[in-house]
Motif scaffolding. Sequence first.
Motif, PDB file in Angstrom:
ATOM      1  N   ASN A  40       0.826  -1.210   0.000  1.00  6.77           N
ATOM      2  CA  ASN A  40       0.000   0.000   0.000  1.00  6.77           C
ATOM      3  C   ASN A  40       0.861   1.262   0.000  1.00  6.77           C
ATOM      4  OD1 ASN A  40      -2.416  -1.418  -0.015  1.00  6.77           O
ATOM      5  ND2 ASN A  40      -2.586  -1.438   2.218  1.00  6.77           N
ATOM      6  N   ILE A  41       1.988   1.224   0.733  1.00  7.59           N
ATOM      7  CA  ILE A  41       2.887   2.379   0.762  1.00  7.59           C
ATOM      8  C   ILE A  41       3.432   2.663  -0.635  1.00  7.59           C
ATOM      9  CG2 ILE A  41       5.115   3.235   1.598  1.00  7.59           C
ATOM     10  CD1 ILE A  41       4.576   1.694   4.195  1.00  7.59           C
ATOM     11  N   LEU A  42       3.966   1.628  -1.281  1.00  3.59           N
ATOM     12  CA  LEU A  42       4.531   1.823  -2.616  1.00  3.59           C
ATOM     13  C   LEU A  42       3.445   2.149  -3.627  1.00  3.59           C
ATOM     14  CD1 LEU A  42       7.312  -0.921  -2.833  1.00  3.59           C
ATOM     15  CD2 LEU A  42       7.414   1.401  -1.919  1.00  3.59           C
ATOM     16  N   GLY A  43       2.266   1.563  -3.431  1.00  2.00           N
ATOM     17  CA  GLY A  43       1.159   1.835  -4.340  1.00  2.00           C
ATOM     18  C   GLY A  43       0.755   3.301  -4.330  1.00  2.00           C
ATOM     19  N   ARG A  44       0.873   3.947  -3.174  1.00  4.10           N
ATOM     20  CA  ARG A  44       0.538   5.374  -3.091  1.00  4.10           C
ATOM     21  C   ARG A  44       1.516   6.201  -3.914  1.00  4.10           C
ATOM     22  NH1 ARG A  44       1.720   9.412   0.874  1.00  4.10           N
ATOM     23  NH2 ARG A  44       2.860   7.853   2.107  1.00  4.10           N
ATOM     24  N   PHE A  50       1.777   7.990 -11.569  1.00  9.90           N
ATOM     25  CA  PHE A  50       0.882   7.696 -12.682  1.00  9.90           C
ATOM     26  C   PHE A  50       0.027   8.916 -13.015  1.00  9.90           C
ATOM     27  CE2 PHE A  50      -3.313   6.149 -14.090  1.00  9.90           C
ATOM     28  CZ  PHE A  50      -2.950   5.497 -15.254  1.00  9.90           C
ATOM     29  N   ASP A  51      -0.546   9.551 -11.998  1.00  9.56           N
ATOM     30  CA  ASP A  51      -1.392  10.724 -12.219  1.00  9.56           C
ATOM     31  C   ASP A  51      -0.574  11.895 -12.761  1.00  9.56           C
ATOM     32  OD1 ASP A  51      -3.621   9.356 -11.332  1.00  9.56           O
ATOM     33  OD2 ASP A  51      -3.484  10.106  -9.278  1.00  9.56           O
ATOM     34  N   PHE A  53       2.214  11.684 -14.563  1.00  7.31           N
ATOM     35  CA  PHE A  53       2.565  11.400 -15.951  1.00  7.31           C
ATOM     36  C   PHE A  53       1.406  11.736 -16.882  1.00  7.31           C
ATOM     37  CE2 PHE A  53       5.885   7.904 -14.822  1.00  7.31           C
ATOM     38  CZ  PHE A  53       6.690   8.882 -14.272  1.00  7.31           C
ATOM     39  N   ARG A  54       0.194  11.400 -16.483  1.00  8.17           N
ATOM     40  CA  ARG A  54      -0.967  11.737 -17.299  1.00  8.17           C
ATOM     41  C   ARG A  54      -1.109  13.253 -17.448  1.00  8.17           C
ATOM     42  NH1 ARG A  54      -6.162   8.328 -15.480  1.00  8.17           N
ATOM     43  NH2 ARG A  54      -5.701   9.376 -13.498  1.00  8.17           N
ATOM     44  N   LYS A  55      -0.831  13.986 -16.378  1.00  7.12           N
ATOM     45  CA  LYS A  55      -0.909  15.444 -16.432  1.00  7.12           C
ATOM     46  C   LYS A  55       0.145  16.008 -17.383  1.00  7.12           C
ATOM     47  CE  LYS A  55      -0.683  19.524 -13.401  1.00  7.12           C
ATOM     48  NZ  LYS A  55      -0.532  19.979 -11.993  1.00  7.12           N
ATOM     49  N   ILE A  56       1.356  15.472 -17.305  1.00  8.22           N
ATOM     50  CA  ILE A  56       2.431  15.954 -18.176  1.00  8.22           C
ATOM     51  C   ILE A  56       2.090  15.694 -19.642  1.00  8.22           C
ATOM     52  CG2 ILE A  56       4.851  15.592 -18.816  1.00  8.22           C
ATOM     53  CD1 ILE A  56       5.418  15.009 -15.872  1.00  8.22           C
ATOM     54  N   ARG A  57       1.472  14.556 -19.926  1.00  9.10           N
ATOM     55  CA  ARG A  57       1.146  14.221 -21.311  1.00  9.10           C
ATOM     56  C   ARG A  57       0.126  15.175 -21.933  1.00  9.10           C
ATOM     57  NH1 ARG A  57       0.659   8.742 -19.484  1.00  9.10           N
ATOM     58  NH2 ARG A  57       2.574   7.575 -19.857  1.00  9.10           N
ATOM     59  N   THR A  58      -0.649  15.852 -21.119  1.00  9.46           N
ATOM     60  CA  THR A  58      -1.649  16.767 -21.668  1.00  9.46           C
ATOM     61  C   THR A  58      -1.018  18.051 -22.198  1.00  9.46           C
ATOM     62  OG1 THR A  58      -2.072  17.872 -19.540  1.00  9.46           O
ATOM     63  CG2 THR A  58      -3.367  15.892 -20.048  1.00  9.46           C
ATOM     64  N   GLN A  59       0.239  18.295 -21.888  1.00 11.82           N
ATOM     65  CA  GLN A  59       0.891  19.529 -22.309  1.00 11.82           C
ATOM     66  C   GLN A  59       1.549  19.347 -23.670  1.00 11.82           C
ATOM     67  OE1 GLN A  59       3.237  21.612 -19.440  1.00 11.82           O
ATOM     68  NE2 GLN A  59       2.249  20.649 -17.678  1.00 11.82           N
ATOM     69  N   PRO A  60       1.185  20.187 -24.638  1.00 11.80           N
ATOM     70  CA  PRO A  60       1.829  20.098 -25.959  1.00 11.80           C
ATOM     71  C   PRO A  60       3.276  20.545 -25.869  1.00 11.80           C
ATOM     72  CG  PRO A  60       0.403  22.020 -25.841  1.00 11.80           C
ATOM     73  CD  PRO A  60       0.184  21.261 -24.568  1.00 11.80           C
ATOM     74  N   VAL A  61       4.178  19.697 -26.304  1.00 11.50           N
ATOM     75  CA  VAL A  61       5.605  20.011 -26.194  1.00 11.50           C
ATOM     76  C   VAL A  61       6.329  19.545 -27.444  1.00 11.50           C
ATOM     77  CG1 VAL A  61       5.683  19.892 -23.681  1.00 11.50           C
ATOM     78  CG2 VAL A  61       6.044  17.823 -25.011  1.00 11.50           C
ATOM     79  N   SER A  62       7.552  20.001 -27.585  1.00  9.99           N
ATOM     80  CA  SER A  62       8.439  19.510 -28.633  1.00  9.99           C
ATOM     81  C   SER A  62       9.720  19.021 -27.987  1.00  9.99           C
ATOM     82  CB  SER A  62       8.742  20.617 -29.648  1.00  9.99           C
ATOM     83  OG  SER A  62       9.301  21.748 -29.006  1.00  9.99           O
ATOM     84  N   ALA A  63      10.412  18.145 -28.676  1.00 14.39           N
ATOM     85  CA  ALA A  63      11.626  17.549 -28.116  1.00 14.39           C
ATOM     86  C   ALA A  63      12.677  18.615 -27.843  1.00 14.39           C
ATOM     87  CB  ALA A  63      12.167  16.500 -29.080  1.00 14.39           C
TER      88      ALA A  63
END
Length: 229
Positions: A40-44, A50-51, A53-63
């Motif tokens: 449970n500790i590691l799962g938190r 995970f959340d 990473f999903r937030k970062i993916r919503t941002q339009p970026v270039s390499a």
Amino acid sequence: MEVKADRGEQHLIVHKGNPHPKVSHTGVYDKDILCGDCDNILGRYESYAFDLFRKIRTQPVSAGKIISVDGVDGDMLVRFASGIAWKYAVTIPDRGRIDIGPYKDILRMVALSGGQIPNAIDVTIARIIELDGDVYYYRTPMPDRKKGVNVVRFCLGGFLILLKIDKRPPGNWLPEECWLRGREKGAFVTLPAEYVEEATLHAELANQTPVRRFFGKMRERSARNSKQG
């Protein structure tokens, strides 16, 4: 959660040099490492990453750019990466055990005790930019060296994670703000896929006939399910 987006989807575990991939419902898993409380500790920490990473993916970026995110708990990300690396340091050889010497116990402390994170432990996370959009592939942890500094390197869903396990400072090969321990604002560098070992390895393995056949069947199944829905 990202790989199995649709009901019935499976993981495909591929080893370089092995022409026979393994189909799995759960991915690599060792049931003998954690008790329920520690899981449970590691799962938190893993849910937090995970959340994010999903937030970062919503941002339009270039390499080649840096993504800045406010309100980041850098220590949570260090503990997340430490937990992943520690599990691979204590698993059985058949599950991909890695040797990180005395840092095995240090990472256990960082991941599970909630104590102060030593200066030797830090993490940087980069987003891999694919030409055809996000591709969710994963690579298990492995010891590596960056500019003479020891790290544990692994890849999760299109993000490259480098966990520093070295008393030496990381050097100047990344901007200082990209190292996340103790930070409340995250800086995440973006890397073009063609220059990232994990991305090029994934492309090579994904082009093998058994792998292409597997994903072809998965796409056909997904298309049938969409029509039925």
